[in-house]
Design an enzyme around this catalytic site. Sequence first.
Site, PDB file in Angstrom:
ATOM      1  CE  LYS A  14      -2.137  -0.513   3.921  1.00 27.31           C
ATOM      2  NZ  LYS A  14      -1.672  -1.781   4.463  1.00 27.31           N
ATOM      3  NE  ARG A  89      -4.336  -0.842   9.655  1.00 26.55           N
ATOM      4  CZ  ARG A  89      -3.210  -0.385   9.105  1.00 26.55           C
ATOM      5  NH1 ARG A  89      -3.042   0.900   8.876  1.00 26.55           N
ATOM      6  NH2 ARG A  89      -2.256  -1.220   8.795  1.00 26.55           N
ATOM      7  NE  ARG A 134       6.536  -0.322  10.030  1.00 24.19           N
ATOM      8  CZ  ARG A 134       5.405  -0.375   9.338  1.00 24.19           C
ATOM      9  NH1 ARG A 134       5.336   0.209   8.161  1.00 24.19           N
ATOM     10  NH2 ARG A 134       4.345  -0.976   9.828  1.00 24.19           N
TER      11      ARG A 134
HETATM   12  P1  ADP Z   1       1.108  -1.848   7.848  1.00 22.51           P
HETATM   13  O1  ADP Z   1       0.007  -1.600   6.859  1.00 22.51           O
HETATM   14  O2  ADP Z   1       2.305  -2.496   7.240  1.00 22.51           O
HETATM   15  O3  ADP Z   1       0.636  -2.538   9.101  1.00 22.51           O
HETATM   16  P2  ADP Z   1       1.045   0.917   8.744  1.00 22.51           P
HETATM   17  O4  ADP Z   1       2.192   1.827   8.740  1.00 22.51           O
HETATM   18  O5  ADP Z   1      -0.120   1.250   7.868  1.00 22.51           O
HETATM   19  O6  ADP Z   1       1.676  -0.477   8.340  1.00 22.51           O
HETATM   20  O7  ADP Z   1       0.496   0.735  10.238  1.00 22.51           O
HETATM   21  C1  ADP Z   1       1.331   0.424  11.311  1.00 22.51           C
HETATM   22  C2  ADP Z   1       0.526   0.373  12.617  1.00 22.51           C
HETATM   23  O8  ADP Z   1      -0.048   1.671  12.891  1.00 22.51           O
HETATM   24  C3  ADP Z   1      -0.669  -0.575  12.657  1.00 22.51           C
HETATM   25  O9  ADP Z   1      -0.295  -1.903  12.973  1.00 22.51           O
HETATM   26  C4  ADP Z   1      -1.548   0.071  13.743  1.00 22.51           C
HETATM   27  O10 ADP Z   1      -1.071  -0.255  15.037  1.00 22.51           O
HETATM   28  C5  ADP Z   1      -1.311   1.557  13.531  1.00 22.51           C
HETATM   29  N1  ADP Z   1      -2.348   2.142  12.641  1.00 22.51           N
HETATM   30  C6  ADP Z   1      -2.144   2.686  11.419  1.00 22.51           C
HETATM   31  N2  ADP Z   1      -3.295   3.114  10.878  1.00 22.51           N
HETATM   32  C7  ADP Z   1      -4.273   2.811  11.766  1.00 22.51           C
HETATM   33  C8  ADP Z   1      -5.694   2.967  11.791  1.00 22.51           C
HETATM   34  N3  ADP Z   1      -6.360   3.521  10.770  1.00 22.51           N
HETATM   35  N4  ADP Z   1      -6.370   2.542  12.885  1.00 22.51           N
HETATM   36  C9  ADP Z   1      -5.738   1.997  13.912  1.00 22.51           C
HETATM   37  N5  ADP Z   1      -4.409   1.797  13.965  1.00 22.51           N
HETATM   38  C10 ADP Z   1      -3.667   2.194  12.899  1.00 22.51           C
END
Ligand code: ADP
Length: 191
Positions: A14, A89, A134
């Site tokens: 993504k 999400r 990360r």
């Molecule tokens: P990935 O899609 O690889 O998990 P992201 O950078 O999108 O990586 O997200 C990393 C973390 O940030 C998630 O595992 C969650 O804990 C938090 N996070 C990101 N976006 C949201 C969201 N919309 N709602 C809740 N938690 C979120």
Amino acid sequence: MLNLVIFGPPGSGKGTQAVKIAEKFNLFHLSTGDIFRANIKGGTELGNLAQTFMDKGDLVPDEVTIKMLQAEVEKHPEVKGFIFDGFPRTIPQADSLDKFLATRKTNISNMLSLEVEDEELLKRIILRGKNSGRADDQNEEIVRNRIKEYNTKTAPLKNYYLQQGKCKIILGLGGIEEIFGKLCAAIETVV
Ligand code: ADP
């Protein structure tokens, strides 16, 4: 406005694709994961709170995430549109986004769903963890929990957008440019 949601499990590509789409279609790339990580790095109150959830691979609570997302959108009144990466999400996040955009006289144009199998995701994320550093990419148990969170809380969103007639499914296997080509073709049908 052209407002897109890029959707898919952790490791589906993504973020990589969102950056390319933002550039090509002149959209603002809004990644909730990146914003949380920037807050963690900056030691803000929001960052400290988010970290307790992210370290376990859990989702950050809706209330916190929704508030942050709205504040970010409001910071950029001049843009032509957004590509939302990592948001919504959960169903409550999607509902709140629809309502919020309606107050701004706009809406979600389409959702692009990148589909990749669980075992391939795990491989990609562990590899990314070796290079990116990360924390939530380094431990298999945390990664599995993120995939589980995705399957239980996030995957149902596909139906949410399908019901609105706003979901394009793209197979997330293959090279970056190949997948980008498929995404662009899907976007061209809605612009
Ligand atoms: P990935 O899609 O690889 O998990 P992201 O950078 O999108 O990586 O997200 C990393 C973390 O940030 C998630 O595992 C969650 O804990 C938090 N996070 C990101 N976006 C949201 C969201 N919309 N709602 C809740 N938690 C979120």
